[in-house]
Design an enzyme around this catalytic site. Structure first.
Site, PDB file in Angstrom:
ATOM      1  N   TYR A   1     -28.853 -53.828   8.231  1.00  0.00           N
ATOM      2  CA  TYR A   1     -29.120 -54.644   9.415  1.00  0.00           C
ATOM      3  C   TYR A   1     -30.182 -55.715   9.140  1.00  0.00           C
ATOM      4  CZ  TYR A   1     -26.194 -51.523  12.154  1.00  0.00           C
ATOM      5  OH  TYR A   1     -25.140 -50.809  12.648  1.00  0.00           O
ATOM      6  N   GLN A   2     -30.424 -55.929   7.836  1.00  0.00           N
ATOM      7  CA  GLN A   2     -31.104 -57.136   7.373  1.00  0.00           C
ATOM      8  C   GLN A   2     -32.558 -57.302   7.832  1.00  0.00           C
ATOM      9  OE1 GLN A   2     -27.256 -59.071   8.774  1.00  0.00           O
ATOM     10  NE2 GLN A   2     -27.933 -60.505   7.196  1.00  0.00           N
TER      11      GLN A   2
ATOM     12  N   GLU B   1     -18.752 -53.280  21.398  1.00  0.00           N
ATOM     13  CA  GLU B   1     -18.293 -54.192  20.343  1.00  0.00           C
ATOM     14  C   GLU B   1     -16.853 -53.978  19.904  1.00  0.00           C
ATOM     15  OE1 GLU B   1     -21.252 -53.678  17.302  1.00  0.00           O
ATOM     16  OE2 GLU B   1     -22.534 -55.200  18.197  1.00  0.00           O
TER      17      GLU B   1
ATOM     18  N   LYS C   1     -17.168 -48.292  22.593  1.00  0.00           N
ATOM     19  CA  LYS C   1     -18.101 -47.892  21.546  1.00  0.00           C
ATOM     20  C   LYS C   1     -19.398 -47.384  22.172  1.00  0.00           C
ATOM     21  CE  LYS C   1     -20.635 -49.591  17.539  1.00  0.00           C
ATOM     22  NZ  LYS C   1     -21.153 -50.728  16.806  1.00  0.00           N
ATOM     23  N   GLN C   2     -19.872 -48.084  23.197  1.00  0.00           N
ATOM     24  CA  GLN C   2     -21.205 -47.816  23.738  1.00  0.00           C
ATOM     25  C   GLN C   2     -21.281 -48.295  25.186  1.00  0.00           C
ATOM     26  OE1 GLN C   2     -22.225 -50.968  20.775  1.00  0.00           O
ATOM     27  NE2 GLN C   2     -24.096 -51.094  21.987  1.00  0.00           N
TER      28      GLN C   2
ATOM     29  N   TRP D   1     -30.182 -57.847  19.923  1.00  0.00           N
ATOM     30  CA  TRP D   1     -30.595 -57.718  21.324  1.00  0.00           C
ATOM     31  C   TRP D   1     -31.386 -56.431  21.527  1.00  0.00           C
ATOM     32  CZ3 TRP D   1     -27.398 -54.964  25.408  1.00  0.00           C
ATOM     33  CH2 TRP D   1     -26.616 -53.948  24.843  1.00  0.00           C
ATOM     34  N   ASP D   2     -31.285 -55.528  20.562  1.00  0.00           N
ATOM     35  CA  ASP D   2     -32.041 -54.276  20.589  1.00  0.00           C
ATOM     36  C   ASP D   2     -33.508 -54.547  20.933  1.00  0.00           C
ATOM     37  OD1 ASP D   2     -29.743 -54.168  18.956  1.00  0.00           O
ATOM     38  OD2 ASP D   2     -30.497 -52.505  17.779  1.00  0.00           O
TER      39      ASP D   2
END
Ligand code: BGC
Length: 747
Positions: free
Chosen positions: A319-320, A467, A574-575, A325-326
């Site tokens: 995740y770089q 997503e 997904k969520q 948005w987390d």
């Protein structure tokens, strides 16, 4: 002793694990991470190298080594040490009496292990930490004890053979001796950044290797007499100190002993923890699991300069090291309630990256600020077009997270509004907020589509929080969030009419924005009390419970989502998506609607994002669905402790600490079970789980930290700060002096 998982316990504030196999190196290296917001040292052992996933990830070292993934670099390991006996590392012997610990209050990690050297028992203890007082410094102390006299060689040095997820970042690594220690310097593969690592320890025979520089020291142990050795690492990059080599040398030179560094770090940790110290009485496992999550949220958060919170913090390069948005929706709330300065710093980061967001908008034919889905230092979009692969055909999948997940811009705007409202920081609004909000609204105005025959604006071709469904129209979360931000932006502009700036809307723009605020389509509540997640969602195949859809998998590593995954033509999510909307906008829908939607969407949700459980826990707690809330909170608290989430998806490594969940766990307890909210003042409507006796919670209010102890029947202010605090409990106003209580009944 509190049992948390297999071989995993806690005593007081210390996490303890008594079992280790090399297979655990990836996950335990993350769980036992040491960090301080500037860097993270994976919880691996002193002799660990690349194959054991050793890595020290440093902030502001973004680099693209493989031409695809720009990520934070792992740097040379200045805490490398090994012990040789008969030309082999003692750690190749079977390990006995293994114990590793991490003190969550102080960030100090230890490993103790006994090794049998043909009849001589050698016990090795290492103790190390990433200093919270001096964020560039990592001290280690090694203690050796043998049952019989034995001669060993202690190796201490700097090792560049470290784990790197996507390519080799360290180029032209050079090693040298410096006064009092060793140094290693490297240039990052593709960035104009120079990284310097120093190591301080008494030097003996120096051995240079291709990837390392070591000092070899002969050590003779006498029976049962512990001998200790210190080793101190310092690291920086030219992004922090233009003369990085000098900084490292000076810092090492001035460095006090291990014990002095430890004392200073413990003190600094005490200050860091103070506003976040939640105590749960009655469920020790929940209490310590919450501490684990809070610890990880804290060490993932940069405080030294405006930089993003990485979605895996500094635990892994996945995740770089970048913000999603987390940051605004999951990590920010704990800072909004407990340490607003940090919340402000995170927003300043978004201000700093405004130009990146404007460039992204322009590139795609829009106006204003289109924030990057994955945002590093500059705000340029780091999310590649292709990252998952169809494991059945081997072909790459084009996902559109970077193009269609536009809610990120409105989430940033939402966080600005929330921070300013809660802390009445109008200076921030004038200096930064209005500009960000105007550019975000400008983006929205250029992104909406006017549909003449329906006489309304719509937001088409998006991807909501769920997503798995891409290319959808009128995602309820996106539309409501965009609408809220636009409406509140217009209000803020009105309130601050005297502010000047080229970013302000022209009269024509303002008329358009007002029209959009009036006529943006907001998916309505239908006759069944439900809100459709996006246009046509209710026509998709309904599979309940959602888990049943996994029977259709042909390969366990298949990607579930767009364009052809098993969930795409179903209602399986997904969520949290519509539930996500309730979590941040409970004011928009009444309880009946929220309950009906919860009952509809939850069974259709796979919770395959670590973001999902806290959202469900929060909404369920507010709705008084306590069993449901507790179940989801438990799941959230143990994601990393029990390592429940997949580390690979569609062939891409996504492991590491789930930083958003770590931060949101704190928020679930505060906003969910304690029912804390801000609505022109503090609101508290507690719904404690049956298993808890009480909850003690610090909150930063009116410039000071106050503490509240909540039982099933009373709320008590337990701090001594003079002055009263006004709280709305079940819509009644109470004024609480220090050390006074008020009874309440659950709403
Ligand atoms: C989630 C996103 C999240 C990202 C980073 C993804 O799996 O679906 O909502 O922002 O992970 O945590």
């Amino acid at each position: 002793m509190i049992q948390l998982g297999p071989h995993l316990t806690a005593e007081g504030t210390t996490l303890i694990k008594t079992h280790y196999t090399p297979k655990q190196a990836i996950n335990d290296g993350s769980l036992f991470l040491m960090g301080n917001g500037y860097l993270g040292m994976r919880g691996t052992f002193m002799e660990a190298k690349k194959d054991a996933y050793a890595g020290i990830i440093v902030s502001d070292t973004w680099d693209n080594a493989d031409g695809k993934w720009e990520e934070l670099s792992t740097v040379m390991n200045g805490l490398f040490a090994d012990i040789m006996w008969n030309d082999a590392s003692v750690f190749t012997r079977p390990w006995q009496d293994f114990k590793r610990t991490l003190d969550l209050k102080t960030g100090i990690a230890t490993r103790e292990v006994t090794l049998d050297l043909d009849g001589t028992q050698l016990t090795v203890k290492e103790e190390k930490f990433a200093s919270m007082a001096d964020r560039h410094t990592l001290p280690m102390k090694i203690t050796l004890t043998a049952s019989r006299a034995i001669d060993l060689t202690l190796i201490q040095g700097i090792d560049a053979d470290v784990w790197s997820l996507n390519g080799t970042h360290l180029k032209d690594v050079s090693f040298s001796e410096i006064p009092g220690g060793l140094a290693a310097e490297a240039t990052l593969s593709n960035a104009d950044t120079h990284v310097v690592v120093g190591m301080k320890a008494p030097l003996h025979t120096i051995v240079k290797k291709a990837h390392a520089i070591h000092s070899h020291r002969a050590v003779s142990l006498t029976p049962d007499t512990p001998v200790t050795f210190e080793q101190i690492m310092v690291v920086t990059s030219t992004n922090d100190h233009p003369n990085a080599s000098q900084f490292v040398q000076d810092t090492l030179h001035a460095c006090p002993s291990f014990d002095a560094l430890k004392e200073a770090s413990i003190q600094a940790w005490e200050t860091i923890w103070r506003p976040f110290n939640i105590t749960i009485e009655g469920a020790k496992d929940d209490h310590v699991a919450l501490m684990v999550n809070t610890y990880h949220a804290l060490i993932a958060t940069p405080r030294h300069k405006p930089l993003p919170i990485g979605a895996r913090g500094f635990s892994a390069q996945s995740y770089q090291g970048a913000a999603f948005w987390d940051q605004e929706i999951y990590n920010m709330p704990m800072y909004l309630y407990a340490e607003p300065e940090v919340a402000k710093n995170l927003l300043l980061y978004r201000y700093q990256t405004l130009s990146g967001a404007k460039e992204k908008a322009k590139k795609h034919g829009f106006e204003g600020a289109f924030y990057a889905w994955i945002s590093g230092k500059t705000g340029e979009e780091l999310c590649p077009d292709f990252f998952f692969k169809d494991v059945l055909s081997g072909r790459p999948i084009r996902n559109h997270f970077n193009l269609w997940q536009i809610h990120i811009s409105f989430d940033v705007g939402f966080a600005v509004l929330r921070y300013v409202e809660q802390h009445q920081d109008h200076e921030f609004m004038r200096d930064y907020g209005l500009e960000m909000l105007s550019e975000i609204s400008r983006f929205l105005a250029s992104r909406v589509a006017y549909i003449p025959h329906r006489e309304r604006y719509e937001i088409i071709r998006v991807q909501g929080p769920d997503e798995y469904h891409e290319n959808v129209d009128n995602n309820a979360f996106t539309n409501y969030q965009a609408h809220y931000v636009l409406k509140e932006t217009l209000r803020a502009l009105e309130q601050h009419r005297d502010v000047e700036g080229a970013f302000l809307p022209t009269a024509k723009e303002r008329t358009l924005w007002e029209d959009i605020a009036k006529r943006l389509y907001l998916p309505p509540v239908n006759a069944d009390g439900l809100i459709e997640q996006f246009d046509g969602y209710f026509d998709l195949e309904s599979i309940v419970p959602a888990e049943k859809v996994t029977e259709r998998l042909q390969d366990p590593e298949e990607y579930y989502g767009y364009p052809n995954g098993i969930t795409v033509f179903t209602q399986c999510l997904k969520q949290a998506d519509t539930i996500q909307l309730f979590s941040i906008h409970p004011e928009l829908f009444d309880e009946k609607v929220q309950k009906a939607n919860y009952a509809y969407y939850e069974p259709r949700t796979l919770h395959f994002s670590s973001l999902s459980p806290t959202t469900h826990a929060l909404v369920a707690a507010r709705l008084g669905l306590l069993d449901e809330a507790y179940k989801h909170m438990k799941k959230a608290l143990f994601i990393d402790l029990l390592n429940t989430n997949e580390a690979i998806s569609g062939g891409t490594f996504i492991g590491g600490m789930h930083t958003a969940n770590n931060g949101a766990s704190w928020a679930v307890v505060a906003e969910g079970f304690a029912g804390v909210a801000y609505d022109h003042g503090l609101v508290m409507n507690p719904h404690l789980p049956e298993a808890w006796e009480s909850l003690t919670l610090p909150l930063f209010l009116d410039g000071a930290l106050r503490t509240f102890k909540i039982t099933h029947t009373t709320i008590t202010r337990t701090d001594d700060t003079p002055g009263r605090v006004t709280i709305q409990i079940n819509q009644q106003t109470h004024h609480l002096e220090a050390q006074t209580s008020v009874p309440y009944t659950r709403s």
